[in-house]
Design an enzyme around this catalytic site. Structure first.
Site, short mmCIF file in Angstrom:
data_model
loop_
_atom_site.label_atom_id
_atom_site.label_comp_id
_atom_site.label_asym_id
_atom_site.label_seq_id
_atom_site.Cartn_x
_atom_site.Cartn_y
_atom_site.Cartn_z
N ASP B 124 39.07 38.44 45.80
CA ASP B 124 40.14 39.59 44.90
C ASP B 124 40.01 40.81 46.22
OD1 ASP B 124 41.34 40.32 43.48
OD2 ASP B 124 40.23 41.64 42.32
N ASP B 229 41.90 41.27 36.41
CA ASP B 229 40.26 40.76 36.89
C ASP B 229 40.19 42.11 35.89
OD1 ASP B 229 38.95 40.30 38.42
OD2 ASP B 229 38.68 42.15 39.42
#
Lengths: 415, 415
Positions: B124, B229
């Site tokens: 990420d 996320d």
């Protein structure tokens, strides 16, 4: 503590041999004639477990069909115990099956060792207190050395599973963005502060979808390996704020080739150190879950003899792998067969007990002298690093098989 | 910009339909009668690609035998182009094969969608500048908002692949260690600041073992999904120093069910924003590698109507996925088919353009008012979050399929 269990494989009966019948570590090997397959180390030999199942001597539903221990790990702990019992009986001095098994033994000197399991995901912790204090002092000063959360949770970060390699795989010095404290701008160059990290890796055998207690986590662990988390300190210093280490830890992580099972280490369990601050209930120790394993780091410059750099012991960890796994699953994070959890660098309190060159050379300021008179602050091209681990029983040794890597020069790049 | 390419599947010819022939996104679906398999969305239908290959209408060496697109991705970019060309011809208005294909169409309303690919590893990033400035201001103050490295490298961390789920999967509020700034000690409790993050995920199709240039990285990307996320802000605040987010991001990451291929987005390429500081050569832009994709976040309290919380666009990213992947591989980190790279939260410059509640409510201090008069600082149990993405062409739309998740209460625990 139990004594040596004698085997009809004579080489396994020496007090200092790493692979007595008490150990039975699991690996994957190939030979000039045979493709890669699961095997068990016994003395100087490897027992070909795939062949054993094909011959009907053991029966685990084809769990050894692929050259990885993942399928077997996924069978669960009852089958883990059954295989160990059956192998112990087959290989013991009293076994009547030596002649049946002998054709399935391969000499270790004729075998190439491969990754013993497929790493599902790799997590690296930071559970060595001396290491955390040392690095914290260097990076943030003595007053902020230990982060405020450190005594309350096993701090860790997700690493990169694709970069985990088996002992013997050479490691190219990485490129990366570097910016020293006095540099105006960063530059892209080969790492100048490439380092090792002495760790032990725990392998998750039993998958889970919900949070685990510490006892459940301990039960889910299949075994342990030595682990060297190669670290580019200059890349790390520039990149790690605010989201943690990334490319500094992504070049390679080397593991030893044999999975030493939790069962083999059972007699070496020891407690974690006394707690300065009580842990919250969900992370509390429920029994001895560290292991008394002597560890060492040595370095051989290219073409030269090996110097031992440091000695320490797994007892220096503040958190066990079971506590790390309980924390790892606490958010509901699904854990999978083959997940690898690095312990964090294991350092004793003295310089000759440190688990990284960053600490031994105190950030590069105090070079380490090798036996041949050369000095090191960080690793040089051609250096071969070896980690060793041994649990010492009554007349026997549980060894891990060396964890070795040689540093090759950085690749050439055009840009 | 090209125009709508008309299909004999009539529903695909509407200017606002997310799945015209220009799109052809790849997913995995099952029905009451059929087990999970690869399919392509066209209008209101799904074309069963496994059945297509079994019938000999397309031929890709059995790449659709498993219910995942990984095997097909591993075939490489020449085969990616060939399938797209063949599907475009088969489904176009001029096709003579409509009658042959019709038996292999399944209505989307009869299908359940599954994970379209196996996530090898999940990384990420943090490439939205407004988001980085907003969060940095809240966590570290306005003067230290943007970390010194931020304008030089796409900062990212390794996430947890095992926690990636497909749209529609409910998400339990996580437990974790929490310690507010005024608390003396931490406690273990359900997260009180559970949040979303609006992102786009890039999927690596072509594996690599060596560093990639930005152009090579762009070529290695197979497609894109929407990505939420989920983030536990209170767990994050306590755990993230010094090794980055860990359990705060490990509960779940939700992706949209259809992989929108890079080919489908080709006409929507746009440049990254102007650089305040020049990038080093290995990360320099070599062409437009962002996409003009409109994004939105909406929230529906349990049993209530949906409120749109914000609108933004992928153009707000400072780094493209190609630059992120080039950086990711720079240390020699091996990249694999199925690696998923989250863009980082995408926020515009205004409050109604922010991609997280942390930003919209400015750390919980300025509650957001929903259409029904309720307010939110962070997510409540029962809330359903939906991310949408659309690239708007001349008389057609490239849609992503919604990325949806509903928050369920934390599990009960004994300790």
């Amino acid at each position: 503590m139990t004594k040596l269990t004698r085997s009809w494989v004579e080489s396994a009966n020496s007090a200092n041999h790493p692979f007595p019948l008490n150990n039975l570590p699991y690996g994957v090997f190939s030979t000039a004639k045979e493709d890669a397959r699961c095997g068990v180390a016994i003395g100087n030999e490897i027992l070909d477990v795939r062949a054993l199942e094909e011959a009907g001597i053991v029966s685990f539903g084809g769990a050894f069909a692929h050259p990885t221990w993942n399928d077997f790990m996924a069978l669960g702990s009852a089958e883990w115990s059954r295989l160990r019992q059956e192998l112990t009986a087959l290989l013991s001095e009293a076994s009547t099956q030596a002649n049946t098994l002998r054709p399935h033994l391969v000499s270790q000197k004729d075998a190439t060792l491969h990754m013993p399991f497929n790493v599902a995901e790799f997590t690296d912790f930071y559970a060595g207190r001396n290491h955390a204090v040392n690095v914290g002092t260097m990076f943030r000063g003595a007053e902020n050395a230990l982060p405020p959360n450190w005594l309350h949770i096993p701090i860790g970060y997700n690493g990169r599973a694709s970069s985990v390699v088996v002992s013997g795989t050479p490691v190219h010095r990485p490129w990366g963005q570097l910016k020293g404290p006095n540099d105006e701008t960063p530059r892209f160059a080969p790492c100048e502060r490439f380092d090792l990290e002495l760790e032990i890796g725990a392998i998750v055998g039993t998958p889970s979808n919900n949070p685990l207690s510490v006892d459940e986590a301990d039960a889910a662990i299949f075994g342990y390996v030595l682990l060297n988390d190669w670290s580019a300190r200059d890349i790390q210093a520039w990149e790690y704020q605010p989201l943690g280490p990334f490319q500094s830890k992504a070049t390679a992580t080397t593991i030893s080739p044999w999975i030493v099972t939790k069962a083999a280490l059972e007699h070496f369990r020891i407690d974690t150190p006394p707690r300065e601050v009580a842990l919250l209930d969900h992370l509390k120790d429920t029994g001895p879950m560290l292991y008394d394993i002597d560890l060492a780091v040595s370095l051989a410059p290219q073409g030269q003899k090996t110097s031992v750099l440091s000695h320490t012991n797994m007892r220096e960890l503040y958190y066990s792998a079971a506590q790390q796994l309980a924390h790892h699953s606490s958010s509901g994070c699904p854990m999978r067969t083959g997940d690898l959890l690095g312990s964090g660098t294991i350092s004793g309190s003295e310089k000759h007990e440190f688990g990284s060159l960053l600490e031994m050379s105190w950030g590069g300021k105090e070079p380490v002298t090798l036996d041949n008179g050369e000095t090191r602050t960080f690793l040089q091209d051609g250096d071969t690093l070896t980690l060793t681990g041994k649990a010492r029983g009554d007349g026997y040794t549980i060894g891990f098989g060396d964890c070795v890597g040689t540093i090759l020069p950085a690749h050439e790049r055009k840009d």
